[in-house]
Design an enzyme around this catalytic site. Structure first.
Site, short mmCIF file in Angstrom:
data_model
loop_
_atom_site.label_atom_id
_atom_site.label_comp_id
_atom_site.label_asym_id
_atom_site.label_seq_id
_atom_site.Cartn_x
_atom_site.Cartn_y
_atom_site.Cartn_z
N LYS A 456 0.71 -1.25 0.01
CA LYS A 456 0.04 -0.04 0.06
C LYS A 456 0.79 1.05 -0.04
CE LYS A 456 -4.13 -1.77 1.94
NZ LYS A 456 -5.33 -1.76 2.89
N GLY A 515 -4.65 0.18 17.74
CA GLY A 515 -3.70 -0.42 16.48
C GLY A 515 -3.09 0.91 15.90
N GLY A 518 -1.43 -0.19 9.12
CA GLY A 518 -1.94 0.61 7.96
C GLY A 518 -3.44 0.89 7.82
N ALA A 519 -4.19 0.11 8.31
CA ALA A 519 -5.61 0.25 8.48
C ALA A 519 -5.98 1.52 9.46
CB ALA A 519 -6.49 -1.03 8.88
P1 NAP Z 1 -0.53 -3.83 10.02
O1 NAP Z 1 -0.18 -2.56 9.07
O2 NAP Z 1 0.38 -4.99 9.98
O3 NAP Z 1 -0.85 -3.42 11.48
C1 NAP Z 1 -1.05 -4.32 12.45
C2 NAP Z 1 -1.49 -3.89 13.79
O4 NAP Z 1 -1.93 -4.88 14.62
C3 NAP Z 1 -0.31 -3.11 14.57
O5 NAP Z 1 -0.99 -2.18 15.26
C4 NAP Z 1 0.11 -4.18 15.49
O6 NAP Z 1 0.87 -3.37 16.65
C5 NAP Z 1 -1.19 -4.75 16.01
N1 NAP Z 1 -0.81 -6.05 16.33
C6 NAP Z 1 -0.56 -7.37 15.71
N2 NAP Z 1 -0.47 -8.17 16.40
C7 NAP Z 1 -0.98 -7.71 17.66
C8 NAP Z 1 -0.69 -8.33 18.83
N3 NAP Z 1 -0.43 -9.66 19.30
N4 NAP Z 1 -1.36 -7.65 20.02
C9 NAP Z 1 -1.57 -6.31 19.94
N5 NAP Z 1 -1.49 -5.70 18.81
C10 NAP Z 1 -1.05 -6.46 17.70
O7 NAP Z 1 -2.00 -4.43 9.41
P2 NAP Z 1 -3.06 -3.55 8.67
O8 NAP Z 1 -3.00 -3.50 7.42
O9 NAP Z 1 -3.44 -2.18 9.79
O10 NAP Z 1 -4.43 -4.57 9.15
C11 NAP Z 1 -4.74 -4.84 10.64
C12 NAP Z 1 -6.08 -5.83 10.30
O11 NAP Z 1 -7.20 -5.42 9.97
C13 NAP Z 1 -5.85 -7.40 9.68
O12 NAP Z 1 -6.28 -8.21 10.42
C14 NAP Z 1 -6.46 -6.87 8.26
O13 NAP Z 1 -6.96 -8.10 8.07
C15 NAP Z 1 -7.58 -6.04 8.81
N6 NAP Z 1 -8.30 -5.24 7.85
C16 NAP Z 1 -9.54 -5.32 7.57
C17 NAP Z 1 -10.04 -4.51 6.47
C18 NAP Z 1 -11.37 -4.52 6.35
O14 NAP Z 1 -11.86 -3.78 5.34
N7 NAP Z 1 -12.36 -4.98 7.09
C19 NAP Z 1 -9.27 -3.52 5.87
C20 NAP Z 1 -7.75 -3.57 6.01
C21 NAP Z 1 -7.48 -4.40 6.98
P3 NAP Z 1 2.34 -2.96 16.45
O15 NAP Z 1 2.38 -1.83 15.71
O16 NAP Z 1 2.79 -3.30 17.95
O17 NAP Z 1 3.05 -4.15 15.79
#
Ligand code: NAP
Length: 655
Positions: A456, A515, A518-519
């Protein structure tokens, strides 16, 4: 049909004339006129005309209006009874080419049920009986009036529009039969007879096969048949000795099958007068060579006797597919696509670039080569029969794009709204692979893409323009090719905000975003734009702080949170996602707050389960996904798909 000829659509009510006219207009750029609309513009509602002046008067008005239409090279959508007046048939035939859209009684009945905007055509009360009676009377009239009749049962408006225009994908679907015994091969062939354009009998899969058994199998084919006794070094099973192979090929030759596949290295010769077409084939199981090497191989293949060449390498990168697209564009009478998961798009786009054949497995167990697409997926999801040179290509760019559900959302929308397009997984690695892919995306004039993990941000410098919102968020999840430029957008924030606004207003609300990935960036941007009071909490505090500074949001440490301070909670972490479904980042919520989780596998996460038990309003993750996909469609095609329809598509996806 000349360009200046009008396309005239006739047929009973409910045969899809208006939807087909709309799609035809979109595909060809021709103007559409609906005769009924023209009548209503001048004389008021048809139901009123019939009620006050009767059918006879209406028919006169219809003829006058038809005569007065001034349109050339357009589309005229006529009312169902136009053919009731003999004079109209002559006028129609002068004005253009007449297409009769036919449908069965039950289809018409299903399509018209509940529609009350048209007056009854007979005095009988029973609707089905009315259709049957009027239809049987009109059949000879429609037949007389029409230049061409088209069956519409079970076909999409796009498919019908293509039949009107005389366009059909040239690429044939070949189903391979890879059975071990004579009886199972005959059974598989019989089932393939119903679905395939061509069938390939992989003779090397048969165990203990003799010429008599082969003759029996060949006799059960009702579609053009390719006989292949694949050599072991070209992916064959090794069941056949060279003597066996020669004998069986001779039998196939005598039985006058349609095609025999011979490896281009094979020294086997067949009698030239058999009328059987020879496919000279070559498979590469390691890679896809560079274009110069491919061209040299093709040259060597062409030097052997044969009618078609079949060149099938293996894709180690999504970019290998584009070499094959170039080869297809430059060569005729060729079968070419890539094997392997990364070759998926070439098997589907074989229809766009003109491979003579693409292969599809009847069931996953009946795959004859790595990465072969299932028949159901090819025909029903990707609408392969509608794919041709003008099909627009969209897809999702991601490292794990093959796992993305978006093809199950966007392809049905293309089908429903008559967009001549296909949506594919673009499995792309970070770094050079992505850069090269974007170059190919431009060169092959793909139309648009979704972008997902981990591209992204990385994709942004590769585009020509980024819209203001995506730039402010710092991430692109949508690309559109606009007048030769690639423009980046972000629809994640739109999706999240739409999902939230279904349950709550946001201005002045105290929102906790859990969190800082990216999202979260897109969601915090959206919330700030809606004037919410945003607080961010994240496992890695420094990341929360950085995001807070960038967007002017407050920050708190997770273990010091007082949940009573917030009205709305949003989990944007991946915590609670399958398979770790017992995890949750918070375990209590104030009653009556609004709680959203953007994780959608499972739909009801632990986070949401607890929230519901606390008496909160919950919002499941698919809502954001669907709303952001709707926004993508709006950007790509200008069409705003129906939420309920997309939601239904989402819930039909099997895990
Ligand atoms: P990302 O950029 O990798 O961010 C992941 C976030 O989750 C970070 O804040 C990370 O914290 C936190 N995290 C991961 N494991 C954790 C744990 N064990 N305990 C506490 N915090 C934890 O991912 P993203 O793109 O933002 O996506 C996040 C989620 O949203 C995914 O599950 C994705 O499938 C979902 N999503 C859904 C949609 C939708 O349309 N519904 C759209 C986009 C994403 P740290 O900073 O500490 O690592």
């Amino acid at each position: 049909m000349k360009k200046s000829d009008n396309i005239i659509l006739i047929g009973y009510r409910g045969t899809g004339k208006s939807s087909v006219a709309e799609v035809l207009s979109r595909v060809t750029g021709r103007k559409t006129l609906s005769l009924d609309t023209e009548i209503e513009k001048k004389y008021g509602p048809i139901a009123e005309i019939v009620k006050t002046s009767g059918w006879e008067k209406f028919r006169k008005i219809e003829t006058e209006t038809l005569k007065s239409l001034r349109i050339k090279g357009g589309i005229i959508d006529c009312g169902g009874g136009i053919i009731e007046t003999p004079e109209n048939i002559q006028i129609l035939n002068k004005k253009g080419k007449v297409f009769w859209l036919k449908a069965s009684l039950s289809t018409i009945h299903k399509r018209l049920e509940g529609k009350t905007d048209r007056p009854a055509l007979t005095n009988r009360g029973d609707f089905l009986q009315e259709i049957e009676e009027v239809l049987s009377r009109r059949i000879s009239l429609y037949t007389n009036a029409a230049d061409t009749a088209i069956d519409t049962d079970g076909k999409s408006p796009l498919k019908i529009a293509y039949e009107v225009l005389g366009i059909r994908s040239q690429t044939k679907i070949c189903i391979p039969v890879v059975e071990k015994t004579e009886s199972s091969a005959i059974a598989a062939l019989k089932s393939a007879n119903l679905q395939a354009d061509i069938i390939e009998l992989r003779v090397d899969y048969l165990e203990n096969i003799d010429t008599h058994a082969l003759e029996n199998i060949i006799d059960s084919a009702e579609k053009p048949l390719i006989i292949t006794c694949r050599l072991q070094n070209q992916g064959g099973t090794g069941n056949l000795t060279e003597k066996n192979r020669q004998d069986l090929l001779k039998t196939a030759n005598q039985k006058r099958v349609d095609f025999i596949d011979l490896e281009f290295t094979s020294t086997t010769t067949l009698s030239a007068d058999s009328g059987i077409k020879i496919i000279r084939s070559h498979h590469s199981f390691e890679n896809t060579p560079n274009l110069v090497d491919i061209k040299n191989i093709l040259c060597a293949m062409r030097s052997k006797s044969g009618d078609l060449i079949k060149y099938i390498p293996t894709a180690n990168s999504i970019n290998d597919n584009f070499k094959i697209f170039q080869i297809l564009e430059e060569n005729k009478n060729i079968i070419a696509f890539c094997m392997g998961t990364k070759g998926h798009i070439s098997r589907v786009l074989a229809g766009k670039y003109g491979s003579f054949i693409t292969f599809a497995a009847q069931t996953p167990e009946q795959q004859s080569a790595p990465g072969q697409v299932g028949l159901d997926e090819l025909v029903h999801l990707y609408q392969f029969h509608d794919i041709d040179f003008s099909t627009k290509v969209y897809g999702i760019i991601g490292q794990y794009a093959e796992d993305s559900k978006s093809k199950y959302l966007h392809n049905p929308v293309f089908k429903k709204y008559g967009t001549h397009a296909v949506f594919l997984p673009f499995k792309t690695e970070p770094g050079e692979d992505l850069e090269q892919f974007i170059q190919n995306f431009r060169k092959f004039r793909f139309s648009g893409a979704s972008v997902t993990i981990p591209h992204k941000e990385a994709v942004m410098p590769l585009l020509d323009q980024i819209d203001d919102q995506a730039r402010a968020i710092g991430a692109v999840n949508t690309i559109k090719a606009e007048k030769g430029k690639l423009v980046g957008y972000n629809t994640d924030y739109i999706g999240a905000i739409k999902a939230l606004q279904e349950k709550t207003s946001l201005a002045g609300k105290r929102v906790l975003v859990l969190g800082a990935g990216g999202a979260a960036r897109a969601i915090v941007y959206g919330l700030k734009s809606e004037l919410a009071e945003v607080t961010i909490a994240n496992r890695t505090f420094a990341k929360a702080q950085q995001l807070g500074d960038e967007f002017g949001a407050m920050v708190q440490e997770i273990n010091r949170l007082d949940v009573g301070e917030f009205d709305v909670f949003i989990n944007t972490t991946s915590l609670g996602m399958y398979p770790e479904t017992d995890s949750t980042i918070l375990s209590s919520f104030p009653q009556q707050s609004v709680v959203m989780d953007i994780v959608y596998k499972p739909l009801k996460t632990k986070f949401l389960e607890i929230a519901q038990n606390c008496g909160c309003e919950i919002i499941t993750g698919e809502k954001m996904l669907i709303w952001q996909a709707i926004a993508q469609q709006r950007i790509w095609t200008g069409i705003e798909p129906d939420y309920e329809f997309m939601s239904q598509c989402f819930f039909e996806i099997e895990d």
